[in-house]
Design a protein around this motif. Sequence first.
Motif, PDB file in Angstrom:
ATOM      1  N   ASN A 225      -3.584  11.157  68.723  1.00  0.00           N
ATOM      2  CA  ASN A 225      -2.470  11.709  67.950  1.00  0.00           C
ATOM      3  C   ASN A 225      -1.769  12.801  68.758  1.00  0.00           C
ATOM      4  OD1 ASN A 225      -0.700  12.777  66.101  1.00  0.00           O
ATOM      5  ND2 ASN A 225      -2.290  13.643  64.767  1.00  0.00           N
ATOM      6  N   PRO A 226      -0.540  12.568  69.242  1.00  0.00           N
ATOM      7  CA  PRO A 226       0.147  13.576  70.076  1.00  0.00           C
ATOM      8  C   PRO A 226       0.482  14.851  69.318  1.00  0.00           C
ATOM      9  CG  PRO A 226       1.627  11.761  69.518  1.00  0.00           C
ATOM     10  CD  PRO A 226       0.263  11.341  69.070  1.00  0.00           C
ATOM     11  N   ALA A 227       0.414  14.815  67.987  1.00  0.00           N
ATOM     12  CA  ALA A 227       0.716  16.000  67.186  1.00  0.00           C
ATOM     13  C   ALA A 227      -0.548  16.647  66.627  1.00  0.00           C
ATOM     14  CB  ALA A 227       1.655  15.619  66.038  1.00  0.00           C
ATOM     15  N   SER A 228      -1.706  16.274  67.115  1.00  0.00           N
ATOM     16  CA  SER A 228      -2.960  16.802  66.582  1.00  0.00           C
ATOM     17  C   SER A 228      -3.064  18.315  66.769  1.00  0.00           C
ATOM     18  CB  SER A 228      -4.147  16.127  67.272  1.00  0.00           C
ATOM     19  OG  SER A 228      -5.368  16.752  66.906  1.00  0.00           O
ATOM     20  N   PHE A 229      -3.528  19.002  65.751  1.00  0.00           N
ATOM     21  CA  PHE A 229      -3.764  20.436  65.809  1.00  0.00           C
ATOM     22  C   PHE A 229      -4.776  20.784  66.886  1.00  0.00           C
ATOM     23  CE2 PHE A 229      -6.671  23.860  64.333  1.00  0.00           C
ATOM     24  CZ  PHE A 229      -5.794  24.937  64.427  1.00  0.00           C
ATOM     25  N   TRP A 230      -5.730  19.887  67.123  1.00  0.00           N
ATOM     26  CA  TRP A 230      -6.819  20.155  68.065  1.00  0.00           C
ATOM     27  C   TRP A 230      -6.533  19.690  69.493  1.00  0.00           C
ATOM     28  CZ3 TRP A 230      -8.085  18.247  63.077  1.00  0.00           C
ATOM     29  CH2 TRP A 230      -8.751  19.185  62.263  1.00  0.00           C
ATOM     30  N   LEU A 231      -5.319  19.261  69.762  1.00  0.00           N
ATOM     31  CA  LEU A 231      -5.028  18.699  71.078  1.00  0.00           C
ATOM     32  C   LEU A 231      -5.316  19.675  72.232  1.00  0.00           C
ATOM     33  CD1 LEU A 231      -4.207  15.870  71.785  1.00  0.00           C
ATOM     34  CD2 LEU A 231      -1.835  16.635  72.008  1.00  0.00           C
ATOM     35  N   PRO A 232      -5.004  20.980  72.121  1.00  0.00           N
ATOM     36  CA  PRO A 232      -5.349  21.896  73.221  1.00  0.00           C
ATOM     37  C   PRO A 232      -6.853  21.920  73.509  1.00  0.00           C
ATOM     38  CG  PRO A 232      -3.747  22.912  71.766  1.00  0.00           C
ATOM     39  CD  PRO A 232      -4.205  21.655  71.077  1.00  0.00           C
ATOM     40  N   TYR A 233      -7.661  21.795  72.466  1.00  0.00           N
ATOM     41  CA  TYR A 233      -9.110  21.755  72.657  1.00  0.00           C
ATOM     42  C   TYR A 233      -9.535  20.434  73.282  1.00  0.00           C
ATOM     43  CZ  TYR A 233     -14.036  21.139  71.372  1.00  0.00           C
ATOM     44  OH  TYR A 233     -15.385  20.874  71.394  1.00  0.00           O
ATOM     45  N   ILE A 234      -9.022  19.331  72.759  1.00  0.00           N
ATOM     46  CA  ILE A 234      -9.428  18.011  73.237  1.00  0.00           C
ATOM     47  C   ILE A 234      -9.041  17.813  74.694  1.00  0.00           C
ATOM     48  CG2 ILE A 234      -9.129  15.524  72.895  1.00  0.00           C
ATOM     49  CD1 ILE A 234      -8.683  16.125  69.910  1.00  0.00           C
ATOM     50  N   ARG A 235      -7.878  18.332  75.072  1.00  0.00           N
ATOM     51  CA  ARG A 235      -7.446  18.215  76.467  1.00  0.00           C
ATOM     52  C   ARG A 235      -8.351  19.000  77.410  1.00  0.00           C
ATOM     53  NH1 ARG A 235      -0.956  18.962  75.424  1.00  0.00           N
ATOM     54  NH2 ARG A 235      -0.409  16.737  75.299  1.00  0.00           N
ATOM     55  N   SER A 236      -9.007  20.031  76.887  1.00  0.00           N
ATOM     56  CA  SER A 236      -9.856  20.872  77.738  1.00  0.00           C
ATOM     57  C   SER A 236     -11.259  20.293  77.931  1.00  0.00           C
ATOM     58  CB  SER A 236      -9.977  22.273  77.124  1.00  0.00           C
ATOM     59  OG  SER A 236     -10.835  22.270  75.982  1.00  0.00           O
ATOM     60  N   LEU A 237     -11.592  19.234  77.215  1.00  0.00           N
ATOM     61  CA  LEU A 237     -12.919  18.640  77.327  1.00  0.00           C
ATOM     62  C   LEU A 237     -13.058  17.844  78.623  1.00  0.00           C
ATOM     63  CD1 LEU A 237     -13.401  17.315  73.664  1.00  0.00           C
ATOM     64  CD2 LEU A 237     -14.468  19.325  74.700  1.00  0.00           C
ATOM     65  N   PRO A 238     -14.273  17.707  79.128  1.00  0.00           N
ATOM     66  CA  PRO A 238     -14.479  16.868  80.323  1.00  0.00           C
ATOM     67  C   PRO A 238     -14.041  15.436  80.052  1.00  0.00           C
ATOM     68  CG  PRO A 238     -16.438  18.168  79.816  1.00  0.00           C
ATOM     69  CD  PRO A 238     -15.530  18.297  78.642  1.00  0.00           C
ATOM     70  N   GLN A 239     -13.556  14.778  81.068  1.00  0.00           N
ATOM     71  CA  GLN A 239     -13.199  13.371  80.909  1.00  0.00           C
ATOM     72  C   GLN A 239     -14.413  12.475  81.117  1.00  0.00           C
ATOM     73  OE1 GLN A 239     -10.305  12.474  79.728  1.00  0.00           O
ATOM     74  NE2 GLN A 239     -11.010  10.355  79.608  1.00  0.00           N
ATOM     75  N   GLU A 240     -15.402  12.980  81.841  1.00  0.00           N
ATOM     76  CA  GLU A 240     -16.662  12.280  82.026  1.00  0.00           C
ATOM     77  C   GLU A 240     -17.797  13.285  81.921  1.00  0.00           C
ATOM     78  OE1 GLU A 240     -16.710  10.203  85.707  1.00  0.00           O
ATOM     79  OE2 GLU A 240     -15.157   8.761  85.124  1.00  0.00           O
TER      80      GLU A 240
END
Length: 634
Positions: A225-240
């Motif tokens: 969801n590009p409008a997710s409230f949590w997107l700044p957090y999710i983007r900061s998570l490891p990809q692997e």
Amino acid sequence: MRHKVRVGFSAGSEGTAAVTSEARSSKLSRVCCIGRCRMAPSGHEGLWTVKPGCPSSIMGKKSRVKTQKSGSGAMAVVSPKEMMSLIAELLQKCSSAAASAGKEWEEYLQIRGLVERIRKKQKGMSIVFEGSREEHFPDLMSWAKENGASCECFTVANFGKEGYGLRATRDIKAEELFLWIPRKMLMTVESAQNSILGPLYSQDRILQAMGNVTLALHLLCERANPASFWLPYIRSLPQEYDIPLYYQQEDVQLLLGTQAVQDVLSQYKNTARQYAYFYKLVQTHPTASKLPLKDCFTFDDYRWAVSSVMTRQNQIPTEDGSRVTLALIPLWDMCNHTNGLITTGYNLEDDRCECVALQDCKENEQIYIFYGTRSNAEFVIHNGFFFQDNAHDRVKIKLGVSKSERLYAMKAEVLARISARFNMGQEELRYYLLGERAINKIFTLGNSEFPVSWENEIKLWTFLETRAALLLKTYKTTSEEDRSMLEKPDLSLHSRMAIQLRLAEKQILEKALACGRAKRLYFQKNLEEGASLPCYEESDIALLENTEADAKLPVILRKVEEGQEIQVDEDSPLLNGMKVVYGTNAEANGERDQDDNVSTDVNSALASMGGSSQREEANPSASRTEDEPKENTV
């Protein structure tokens, strides 16, 4: 004086949440201590059980914000019918009966082969974020500050082999409150229910029963969801991640023969089964088909979500404080682990997670927290790192009593109390289960100050000495060979962790072997010299090592489930790093007996010995503290 509610885990509880209430002065008013949790294979329907764990200290690689492209530059095109056929085959394979002893590796290879076929067809279909992970940390900090988190005395920094963590921007004193995160920033089971996942949650019993599954799908839906409230957090998570789900086959193979390998293989099998189940659900269920996962739900997506939750989920109280729920806690989960005490709690009055400093921290030093009394096997399997100076490392072994044994029922009852005295004979069992002050005497079991008999102690330590020696022979390499392999500069991170874990197990078993030999010789000397056994008095009971609440309750004969774990204090000198797991053996023909009523068997055994059961005189309601949460299955 303030009222403090604690929801947490004690050492050796393996995830049993104990809720206590106590009046004491505290820097945190109405605080609930957070029990670190991890997801582990339940061993039943491929679901997860919640146990104390911690955030991961090993972070991931770069990511991109777009649909990944395949090697040819175009997205993979897969026939829906072909994919559903593979998914059905995977689900069937993972749902079959557990592999027989010695066949687990073969089963793992078959499952992995199916998964790799699916991953190959899904290549280029996962959605990831553009730019490096580090580029998203400023947005994470800004988002946290805008939503009421404290960000003034630290920043996110790279600490080399430890990965990303929090670096102090000023001096911080031990026990100083330096971080708080309000509830609205947390991703919880409740926020999942109020999201696009809510309708499916209300209809799917797996989501309702298993909060960690819910969090994993919640994370995937919000990522899409590009409008997710949590997107700044999710983007900061490891990809692997660096848990065994991401290991190459040759890395996993390095763990063959270890005590941890079964959990590694089960983790992979259960994750594959869960993915197959939810893939089929998303494609066929009317409600699930409305999720943003229908056109893009790869195995790699699910593995990432599972790993994110597995390495980060924690228990927090619900808003009214009546129960606990699972949550992902942004920013705080960047803290790395060191030895110490748990210093994180939940402030119900301010409705926020709070963390005080574990130790004095100078400006530019890393801020650590303590994840809990976890073994290195748990760290490697569920968090993706090996902690070299682990003060709580241990090895899990199994001890069994055959159901064909004449005194099985009585030994099972004693084992349910303490597993360190499993070699007792008929007269010794009668002494501890019957007669004058039997209830008091049972609590001396497991206390090294009060041996059952010199003969029993010799049998006990001979058994443990022999068991440790046999386990050491199952390893395909020696400790010296492992140390030599670790010196190779080109060793991959995953191979290094596998060898480190393998070597750590051997070192614990070697110490246990030496300890068992020394104990055996000591008790043999006492027997030969005719030394008197130490006798306890009523006043000694309060001084025993086993001082937990349920250790003071009457013995109530009860059914002991097969495979039930009997916890032994990991810091006890008895086993010197060995953790005992009690399980019953099947009959010689390999068929499992039907569950016996242990209480009835004990009564019969006692009657044949001229005794009688004390069950009727006891109060069943007072027999135990709150039971451990049972694993949810469907």
